[in-house]
Design a protein around this motif. Structure first.
Motif, PDB file in Angstrom:
ATOM      1  N   VAL A  16       0.848  -1.200   0.000  1.00 51.71           N
ATOM      2  CA  VAL A  16       0.000   0.000   0.000  1.00 51.71           C
ATOM      3  C   VAL A  16       0.884   1.251   0.000  1.00 51.71           C
ATOM      4  O   VAL A  16       0.609   2.224  -0.720  1.00 51.71           O
ATOM      5  CB  VAL A  16      -0.925  -0.007   1.242  1.00 51.71           C
ATOM      6  N   VAL A  17       1.955   1.230   0.803  1.00 56.02           N
ATOM      7  CA  VAL A  17       2.863   2.384   0.876  1.00 56.02           C
ATOM      8  C   VAL A  17       3.680   2.508  -0.403  1.00 56.02           C
ATOM      9  O   VAL A  17       3.888   3.611  -0.917  1.00 56.02           O
ATOM     10  CB  VAL A  17       3.785   2.250   2.105  1.00 56.02           C
ATOM     11  N   SER A  18       4.140   1.388  -0.929  1.00 49.58           N
ATOM     12  CA  SER A  18       5.023   1.408  -2.101  1.00 49.58           C
ATOM     13  C   SER A  18       4.274   1.645  -3.408  1.00 49.58           C
ATOM     14  O   SER A  18       4.890   2.028  -4.402  1.00 49.58           O
ATOM     15  CB  SER A  18       5.775   0.074  -2.202  1.00 49.58           C
ATOM     16  N   ARG A  19       2.974   1.403  -3.419  1.00 52.31           N
ATOM     17  CA  ARG A  19       2.201   1.485  -4.670  1.00 52.31           C
ATOM     18  C   ARG A  19       1.237   2.666  -4.680  1.00 52.31           C
ATOM     19  O   ARG A  19       0.211   2.636  -5.355  1.00 52.31           O
ATOM     20  CB  ARG A  19       1.450   0.176  -4.886  1.00 52.31           C
ATOM     21  N   GLY A  20       1.570   3.720  -3.936  1.00 54.90           N
ATOM     22  CA  GLY A  20       0.773   4.942  -3.998  1.00 54.90           C
ATOM     23  C   GLY A  20      -0.505   4.908  -3.200  1.00 54.90           C
ATOM     24  O   GLY A  20      -1.378   5.762  -3.390  1.00 54.90           O
TER      25      GLY A  20
ATOM     26  N   LEU B 169      -4.537   4.807   1.432  1.00 55.84           N
ATOM     27  CA  LEU B 169      -3.786   6.037   1.635  1.00 55.84           C
ATOM     28  C   LEU B 169      -3.710   6.830   0.336  1.00 55.84           C
ATOM     29  O   LEU B 169      -3.867   6.266  -0.751  1.00 55.84           O
ATOM     30  CB  LEU B 169      -2.355   5.738   2.108  1.00 55.84           C
ATOM     31  N   SER B 170      -3.429   8.128   0.452  1.00 56.02           N
ATOM     32  CA  SER B 170      -3.144   8.972  -0.712  1.00 56.02           C
ATOM     33  C   SER B 170      -1.649   9.270  -0.730  1.00 56.02           C
ATOM     34  O   SER B 170      -0.937   9.017   0.248  1.00 56.02           O
ATOM     35  CB  SER B 170      -3.924  10.278  -0.619  1.00 56.02           C
ATOM     36  N   LYS B 171      -1.193   9.840  -1.817  1.00 54.67           N
ATOM     37  CA  LYS B 171       0.217  10.218  -1.910  1.00 54.67           C
ATOM     38  C   LYS B 171       0.583  11.188  -0.779  1.00 54.67           C
ATOM     39  O   LYS B 171       1.655  11.090  -0.186  1.00 54.67           O
ATOM     40  CB  LYS B 171       0.508  10.862  -3.261  1.00 54.67           C
ATOM     41  N   GLY B 172      -0.310  12.102  -0.471  1.00 55.31           N
ATOM     42  CA  GLY B 172      -0.020  13.082   0.572  1.00 55.31           C
ATOM     43  C   GLY B 172       0.190  12.444   1.932  1.00 55.31           C
ATOM     44  O   GLY B 172       1.075  12.847   2.693  1.00 55.31           O
ATOM     45  N   THR B 173      -0.619  11.442   2.239  1.00 56.65           N
ATOM     46  CA  THR B 173      -0.462  10.758   3.521  1.00 56.65           C
ATOM     47  C   THR B 173       0.816   9.930   3.530  1.00 56.65           C
ATOM     48  O   THR B 173       1.532   9.889   4.546  1.00 56.65           O
ATOM     49  CB  THR B 173      -1.686   9.871   3.813  1.00 56.65           C
TER      50      THR B 173
ATOM     51  N   ASP C 223       3.503  10.668   1.938  1.00 52.67           N
ATOM     52  CA  ASP C 223       4.599  11.641   2.084  1.00 52.67           C
ATOM     53  C   ASP C 223       4.858  11.983   3.550  1.00 52.67           C
ATOM     54  O   ASP C 223       5.988  12.306   3.926  1.00 52.67           O
ATOM     55  CB  ASP C 223       4.285  12.912   1.300  1.00 52.67           C
ATOM     56  N   GLN C 224       3.812  11.925   4.383  1.00 54.56           N
ATOM     57  CA  GLN C 224       3.983  12.227   5.805  1.00 54.56           C
ATOM     58  C   GLN C 224       4.983  11.279   6.473  1.00 54.56           C
ATOM     59  O   GLN C 224       5.708  11.674   7.391  1.00 54.56           O
ATOM     60  CB  GLN C 224       2.631  12.130   6.536  1.00 54.56           C
TER      61      GLN C 224
ATOM     62  N   GLY D  88      11.014   8.730  10.646  1.00 50.44           N
ATOM     63  CA  GLY D  88       9.970   9.532  10.039  1.00 50.44           C
ATOM     64  C   GLY D  88       8.738   9.368  10.900  1.00 50.44           C
ATOM     65  O   GLY D  88       8.831   9.212  12.120  1.00 50.44           O
ATOM     66  N   ILE D  89       7.577   9.373  10.281  1.00 52.34           N
ATOM     67  CA  ILE D  89       6.330   9.216  11.030  1.00 52.34           C
ATOM     68  C   ILE D  89       5.800   7.802  10.828  1.00 52.34           C
ATOM     69  O   ILE D  89       5.347   7.447   9.740  1.00 52.34           O
ATOM     70  CB  ILE D  89       5.307  10.282  10.605  1.00 52.34           C
TER      71      ILE D  89
END
Length: 378
Positions: free
Chosen positions: A269-273, A282-286, A288-289, A309-310
């Protein structure tokens, strides 16, 4: 010993290394998975699920993954961030008012997500079994004062981060962390992943083999240091993972039960946008957090340089030289399990095992596997 499963020919060296570790006894039982843009390039498992070697590690074996569980809990919070229900820059007390006691009114959600909150363990007296009472142990955390100024440094929240994040999830969603992960992550993605484990899963859980003692001489450290207070509040016992009370508890920092295949798919989910097979979490913006650096320096509890990071760690070559200095987020568990995400490459990989290696962050085995994976996709 030949591993079961499949691997793209590019990963022949990885398969050979895994086979050699199983054959030599360096591994008892383990699994490795690699996902690239939704394609499973590696899904290998092998060895035995018990010390007596009476049960083979099969396709559906699951194992306690220790602090790799923290990634699951962090993902749960990020799902709430995505939905606008949690603000990473808001005080924890916004969602959990009691947490503001004793100087914690300025502790932000991102501080808990990045191990910088100052609340890295429980004040003594506190024993391991006390963690199993979620309500009482979480209430005790709300009463404590921070052990250092929040936001100024990381101090690994070794055993309690899941209680802290889980209470935020519960206050916001009305569901326990266990329920939320089951209903909002594992269910929609169709992955074999849970906080704790149910009775019906007991016969497929791999037996944990404890590691050698930690190479940390606490007697040489000040008794009031975050390191000593964290490692003694409570004292960890790897054997506990083989007990029924451990499996039935909600320990969002410690007792995720899953396998490599499930972890690789969930964290893709994180690696595929943010979206996997039509399921968007998730969205790209989240995403990026995650890469907002919160700390970079010697961790007050683990005593080694780390970058957080977060919700996840970021590469720190001094401590983990086998992870390249690029846009990577990861974390792992006591004994060596690890899940790593490379969003710029669409790459996710995970390793789990039951024979614990020395150390807290990765192991020689996980370093070897990661090195072969990165070489194969370079």
């Amino acid at each position: 010993m030949t591993p079961h499963g499949t691997a793209d020919p590019r990963f022949d060296r990885l398969r050979d290394l895994f086979a050699a570790n199983l054959e030599s006894g360096e591994e008892l039982g383990a699994a490795i998975a690699v996902d690239l843009d939704g394609k499973t390039l590696v899904d290998l498992w092998g060895g035995h699920a018990d010390v007596a070697r009476t049960r083979e590690w099969d396709r559906d074996t699951i194992v306690n993954v220790w602090s790799t569980t923290k990634e699951i809990s962090a993902l749960a919070v990020l799902v709430l961030v995505e939905r606008g229900l949690v603000d990473l820059d808001a005080p924890v007390a916004t969602y959990w008012p009691e947490f503001a006691r004793n100087g914690k009114e300025g502790v932000l959600v991102r501080h808990v997500m990045s191990h910088t909150s100052g609340v890295s363990g429980w004040e003594q007296p506190f024993v391991l079994e006390d963690m199993f009472d979620r309500e009482a142990s979480t209430a005790r955390l709300a009463e404590q004062a921070p052990w250092w100024e929040p936001g100024t440094a990381s101090g690994y929240h070794a055993q309690n981060q899941g209680h802290l994040l889980g209470e935020i999830v519960r206050r916001v969603s009305g569901r326990t962390l266990t329920q939320f992960v089951a209903e909002e992550i594992a269910g929609p993605l169709g992955v074999d992943l849970q906080i704790g484990a149910t009775e019906q899963d007991d016969d497929r859980i791999a037996e944990i083999v404890p590691p050698p003692p930690l190479d940390i001489d606490l007697s040489a450290v000040a008794m009031d240091s975050p390191m000593v207070k964290t490692f003694t509040g409570p004292v960890a016992d790897a054997n506990a993972a083989n007990t029924i009370p451990w499996r039935r508890a909600e320990l969002g920092a410690l007792n995720g039960h899953t396998n490599a295949r499930a972890l690789a798919r969930a964290f893709s989910v994180v690696s595929r946008g943010g979206e996997v097979d039509g399921v968007r979490l998730l969205s790209k913006g989240t995403i990026d957090q995650i890469f907002r650096e919160q700390s970079h320096g010697v961790d007050l509890v683990l005593g080694v340089p780390l970058r957080f990071g977060i919700g996840f760690a970021l590469p720190e070559l001094e401590t983990l030289p086998y992870l390249p200095d690029e846009r990577i987020c990861f974390w792992g568990g006591w004994g060596g399990s690890m899940t790593v995400m490379l969003p710029d490459r669409g790459l996710t990989f995970s390793y789990v095992m039951n024979k614990m290696a020395p150390g807290i962050i990765g192991s020689e085995r996980s370093a070897g596997y990661i090195t072969e994976i990165l070489a194969a996709v370079r």
